[in-house]
Design an enzyme around this catalytic site. Structure first.
Site, PDB file in Angstrom:
ATOM      1  N   SER A 182       0.792  -1.225   0.000  1.00 52.12           N
ATOM      2  CA  SER A 182       0.000   0.000   0.000  1.00 52.12           C
ATOM      3  C   SER A 182       0.826   1.277   0.000  1.00 52.12           C
ATOM      4  CB  SER A 182      -0.942  -0.004   1.200  1.00 52.12           C
ATOM      5  OG  SER A 182      -0.184   0.009   2.392  1.00 52.12           O
ATOM      6  N   HIS A 210      -5.734  -4.713  -1.480  1.00 54.33           N
ATOM      7  CA  HIS A 210      -5.545  -3.539  -2.351  1.00 54.33           C
ATOM      8  C   HIS A 210      -5.509  -3.920  -3.828  1.00 54.33           C
ATOM      9  CE1 HIS A 210      -4.921  -0.089   0.272  1.00 54.33           C
ATOM     10  NE2 HIS A 210      -4.229  -0.866   1.097  1.00 54.33           N
ATOM     11  N   LYS A 241     -12.756  -2.072   0.585  1.00 53.47           N
ATOM     12  CA  LYS A 241     -11.977  -1.196  -0.303  1.00 53.47           C
ATOM     13  C   LYS A 241     -12.676  -1.104  -1.666  1.00 53.47           C
ATOM     14  CE  LYS A 241      -7.648  -1.297   2.179  1.00 53.47           C
ATOM     15  NZ  LYS A 241      -7.161  -2.379   3.028  1.00 53.47           N
TER      16      LYS A 241
HETATM   17  C1  LIG Z   1      -7.094  -2.809   4.443  1.00 53.57           C
HETATM   18  C2  LIG Z   1      -6.328  -4.048   4.546  1.00 53.57           C
HETATM   19  C3  LIG Z   1      -6.709  -5.050   5.450  1.00 53.57           C
HETATM   20  C4  LIG Z   1      -7.833  -4.868   6.432  1.00 53.57           C
HETATM   21  O1  LIG Z   1      -9.073  -4.916   5.794  1.00 53.57           O
HETATM   22  P1  LIG Z   1     -10.403  -4.662   6.672  1.00 53.57           P
HETATM   23  O2  LIG Z   1     -11.449  -5.439   5.984  1.00 53.57           O
HETATM   24  O3  LIG Z   1     -10.616  -3.183   6.635  1.00 53.57           O
HETATM   25  O4  LIG Z   1     -10.123  -5.143   8.043  1.00 53.57           O
HETATM   26  C5  LIG Z   1      -5.989  -6.232   5.452  1.00 53.57           C
HETATM   27  N1  LIG Z   1      -4.945  -6.420   4.627  1.00 53.57           N
HETATM   28  C6  LIG Z   1      -4.529  -5.466   3.757  1.00 53.57           C
HETATM   29  C7  LIG Z   1      -3.373  -5.728   2.858  1.00 53.57           C
HETATM   30  C8  LIG Z   1      -5.214  -4.256   3.693  1.00 53.57           C
HETATM   31  O5  LIG Z   1      -4.796  -3.322   2.856  1.00 53.57           O
END
Ligand SMILES: *Cc1c(COP(=O)(O)O)cnc(C)c1O
Length: 395
Positions: A182, A210, A241
């Site tokens: 990220s 992501h 996301k």
């Molecule tokens: C955002 C993210 C998470 C967490 O996701 P949630 O559903 O918001 O708990 C886990 N792993 C990665 C790589 C992320 O970017």
């Protein structure tokens, strides 16, 4: 008793603030989208994970409402006690179809999916070989598991091979990587990881949080990008996301792995089932993904345009294969000043610096969305140019 603890907390908080690390939250007075309202002012949002622009999508809102009407507000139970609704099984099926996997297990969030994936599957005689830049939830999940831990430098295949050699006497070996990292927006080299996994008899897990909806021509994630659909043992991901941005996480992959997680994964066994409205919207979301590729195409076109323009204007952007564009500034105070000035111009972007990124690697992270129109992108680029010239970053 609280007096002493209060004093301690006040001191710690003051230190966080003095270090410039205090996180202040922005209050949004509108739905999430390309344009948002903050303090009564319209701004352009370039720091959400709303990659496909679905966070305020009318069809998803409608599907969520229908789900609420048909199946109620909440489940008020964990799955192993009250079971689940037909909707939950449908969503699990849709996710498996989307990724070309055998079965799926839902969680309240991907943080839970990652927190609950290692401990039930691996023990002290096994090895987890993890990318150094993996998400916090993977790090926490690994901590909860008794397997031996090996770490390799980000996307460094020579180091991964060295770690696989170091782990060669372990019973089972699992390589774990984010699909997209990220902070840089780089995609994990899954083709090479897969080759090494074959060579050293290891399994692979990819966190597609992501990358799902973003990477690959149809947004099926890194397994599409590297032609490895159905080949990776474990994928985890989020509905928070690209996939609408509400809530929900999942692990999808080999049937027996998912079966074992249903038996033993603690965040699944001891935490509530997803709310029916969100599940119904999730089902509709995956249907939309298979009806048209419009959003993925628009996201890819937007990202290409943005990066091409920024580089042409003289900005130093990290190579990206995702919807994340890291505009390198290197200097920490400069990154904060730059982000603050962008905010004055009505553009929300975030400046990151140590310890979130390595020392001397401060940057502005821009996240592109299919919700952005060309005029939004141009406004953002123009603001970058204006502030960049003002602060001496570009000529
Ligand atoms: C955002 C993210 C998470 C967490 O996701 P949630 O559903 O918001 O708990 C886990 N792993 C990665 C790589 C992320 O970017």
């Amino acid at each position: 008793m609280y007096n002493k603890f209060q004093e301690y907390l006040q001191k710690e908080l003051a230190q966080i603030e003095a270090d410039g690390l205090y996180k202040n939250e922005r209050i949004i007075e509108s739905p999430q989208g390309a344009e948002i309202m903050v303090k009564g002012k319209k701004c352009l949002n370039f720091c959400a994970n709303n990659y496909l622009g679905l966070a305020n999508n009318p069809e998803l809102i409608e599907a969520a409402k229908k789900g609420l009407d048909a199946r109620g507000f909440g489940m008020a139970s964990v799955r192993f006690i009250c079971g689940c609704q037909d909707l939950h099984k449908q969503l699990e099926q849709k996710i498996a179809e989307f990724f070309g996997t055998e079965d799926t297990i839902l969680y309240a969030a991907c943080f839970d999916a990652n927190g609950g994936v290692f401990e039930p599957l691996l023990g002290p005689e096994d090895a987890i070989i993890s990318d150094a830049l993996n998400h916090a939830s993977i790090i926490d999940g690994v901590r909860l598991c008794k397997a031996q831990r090996f770490r390799y430098a980000n996307a460094d295949m020579a180091d991964l091979e060295a770690q696989l050699q170091a782990a060669k006497d372990c019973r089972f070996k699992l390589i774990v990587t984010d699909g997209v990292f990220s902070m840089d927006g780089n995609v994990c080299p899954l083709d090479k990881i897969y080759e090494l996994a074959q060579k050293y008899d290891a399994m692979v897990m990819v966190d597609e949080s992501h990358s799902a909806g973003v990477v690959g021509t149809t947004g099926r994630g890194v397994t599409e990008r590297f032609n490895l659909r159905g080949e990776i043992e474990i994928l985890t991901g989020t509905l928070g996301k690209a996939f609408g941005g509400a809530m929900g996480g999942f692990t999808t992959g080999k049937k027996e792995i998912i079966d074992m997680l249903r038996q033993r994964s603690r965040p699944y066994l001891f935490s509530n089932s997803m709310a029916p409205g969100l599940v119904a919207a999730g089902i509709r979301m995956f249907e939309m993904m298979s009806e048209t590729n419009e959003l993925q195409d628009k996201l890819h076109a937007n990202t290409d345009y943005f990066i091409k323009e920024m580089v042409a204007k003289g900005f130093d952007c990290k190579p990206s294969e995702s919807a994340i564009c890291a505009v390198m500034l290197y200097d920490a105070p400069l990154s904060q000043k730059f982000a603050a000035r962008m905010q004055d111009e009505g553009i929300f972007v975030t400046g990151f610096y140590y310890p979130v990124v390595p020392k001397g690697q401060a940057r502005i992270r821009v996240q592109i969305s299919a919700a952005h129109e060309k005029e939004h992108l141009d406004k953002c680029i123009n603001a970058f140019v204006k502030i960049g010239q003002e602060l001496g970053v570009i000529k």
